[in-house]
Write a protein that holds these residues in place. Structure first.
Motif, PDB file in Angstrom:
ATOM      1  N   MET A  10      32.702  41.334  40.446  1.00 52.37           N
ATOM      2  CA  MET A  10      33.215  40.580  39.310  1.00 52.37           C
ATOM      3  C   MET A  10      34.715  40.308  39.454  1.00 52.37           C
ATOM      4  N   MET A  11      35.456  41.277  39.972  1.00 51.02           N
ATOM      5  CA  MET A  11      36.881  41.065  40.220  1.00 51.02           C
ATOM      6  C   MET A  11      37.085  39.934  41.225  1.00 51.02           C
ATOM      7  N   ALA A  12      36.319  39.980  42.313  1.00 49.48           N
ATOM      8  CA  ALA A  12      36.440  38.958  43.352  1.00 49.48           C
ATOM      9  C   ALA A  12      36.085  37.572  42.813  1.00 49.48           C
ATOM     10  N   LEU A  13      35.017  37.495  42.021  1.00 48.30           N
ATOM     11  CA  LEU A  13      34.593  36.205  41.468  1.00 48.30           C
ATOM     12  C   LEU A  13      35.658  35.626  40.538  1.00 48.30           C
ATOM     13  N   ALA A  14      36.247  36.478  39.700  1.00 47.50           N
ATOM     14  CA  ALA A  14      37.282  35.997  38.781  1.00 47.50           C
ATOM     15  C   ALA A  14      38.491  35.469  39.547  1.00 47.50           C
ATOM     16  N   MET A  15      38.897  36.183  40.576  1.00 45.26           N
ATOM     17  CA  MET A  15      40.050  35.755  41.375  1.00 45.26           C
ATOM     18  C   MET A  15      39.742  34.479  42.151  1.00 45.26           C
TER      19      MET A  15
END
Length: 371
Positions: free
Chosen positions: A171-176
């Motif tokens: 989820m962190m990677a997708l948001a970034m």
């Protein structure tokens, strides 16, 4: 002298006291609730959590002083350190198995989860990676390297196995990536691949207790003394508080000992039980304010690197809060993901504080201050 004074005032103006106040208030609120939820071990839990708060605030000061551009220049070394930590924890004798996953280092009375610190390293290194790629993100020659960056870390965490933390990283990677303007065709392709892989994940990767948690989500009453026990007791505790709660230190689960992991995974249920819906909403408001403040700082950062750092931190806090609260009220399966700043855990609290420190770093450098 007047010039020095002016620059000092400018430096003070760049400190985000709002975010600092929100973070400290939330962490102290968490310690108060741990003192109620901890039962017989409450004193020890409060001491450990308070020590983690002090240590984390020291870390905030240190990480705020170092220019995030300087930290980004060390990204290769930071990423290598993340890989080493995740490899070492897999080695029997070095990594300790807790709750079915070899994901902890234990040194006498002190234990910590390296994946928590890796979250900070990932935010720094992935932000640097995305800023270097820039507008060429959607070129295939760059996209596979960008995808490999979080994938390598996630694979090592799957070997523990720690699926909950892996989802947080995704989820962190997708948001970034979203902030970096990734093409929707890549997101659609990844989503389609995930759907196609679901049967294989279910058959070969998930252990039986993980499958039981997912099945229990839809009908916890099917196994009320087994896989559905945690969810049922959590919902009973959360619902029994009604509007104003039973009062701090007066929750029934404090005395009947029916709710497991009261001070860690299910502390939100304790908050709702003792402080009612008012307390539950207060938690959501505080966490939302921190997350929104992080995004606001990111959107006003001096460069894309700062934007990605703040986005990664906001996504980390948002998803953990969303999943934990959903888990406590029976909307999501039990994963063991903690509630930021509230659940007991020194490594978790220090990580969250360091993450806020990164955001304060970005805020402090809206404008470069030269003394």
């Amino acid at each position: 002298m007047l010039e020095k004074t002016r620059k000092f005032r400018d430096a003070i103006k760049n400190i985000d006291f709002t975010l600092i106040a929100l973070t400290v208030l939330t962490a102290v609120f968490g310690i108060v609730m741990i003192s109620s939820a901890g039962g017989d071990g409450a004193v020890r839990y409060v001491i450990v959590q308070s020590a983690a708060l002090v240590l984390g605030l020291i870390g905030v000061v240190i990480i705020s002083i170092l220019d995030y551009d300087y930290l980004a220049r060390l990204s290769k070394y930071i990423y290598a350190a993340c890989i080493i930590l995740l490899v070492l924890v897999l080695i029997p004798g070095l990594g300790r198995v807790q709750n079915g996953a070899r994901s902890w280092f234990v040194f006498g009375p002190v234990s910590f989860q390296p994946a928590e610190l890796v979250k900070i390293g990932f935010v720094i290194t992935f932000s640097k990676h995305l800023s270097e790629v820039g507008s060429g993100l959607n070129e295939p020659k760059n996209m596979w390297k960008v995808a490999l960056h979080p994938a390598a870390l996630c694979i090592l965490m799957l070997l523990q196995p720690d699926f909950g933390t892996v989802v947080v990283f995704v989820m962190m990677a997708l948001a970034m990536l979203f902030m970096a303007k990734i093409s929707w065709k890549y997101l659609a392709g990844a989503f389609g691949a995930l759907l196609a892989a679901c049967p294989l994940i279910w058959i070969f990767l998930l252990k039986q207790y993980q499958k039981d948690r997912i099945i229990t989500l839809f009908n916890p009453e099917n196994d009320p003394t087994g896989s559905g026990y945690h969810v049922i007791q959590s919902k009973i505790a959360a619902g029994s508080g009604k509007l104003t709660g039973m009062g701090l230190y007066n929750g029934s689960s404090r005395y009947n000992n029916l709710l497991p992991e009261r001070h860690t995974d299910f502390i939100y249920s304790v908050i709702c039980e003792e402080l009612g819906m008012i307390g539950g909403v207060a938690v959501i408001v505080l966490l939302s304010a921190i997350i929104i403040r992080c995004l606001y700082i990111g959107l006003n950062a001096r460069n894309s690197e700062g934007l990605y750092i703040c986005t990664g931190v906001a996504a980390m806090l948002a998803f953990q809060a969303f999943e934990n609260i959903g888990m406590c009220i029976g909307l999501f399966p039990v994963t063991g993901i903690t509630l930021p700043f509230f659940s007991y855990g020194g490594s978790s609290l220090v990580t969250n504080l360091l993450a806020v420190g990164l955001v304060l770093n970005v805020r402090y450098r809206y404008k470069k201050i030269n003394f």
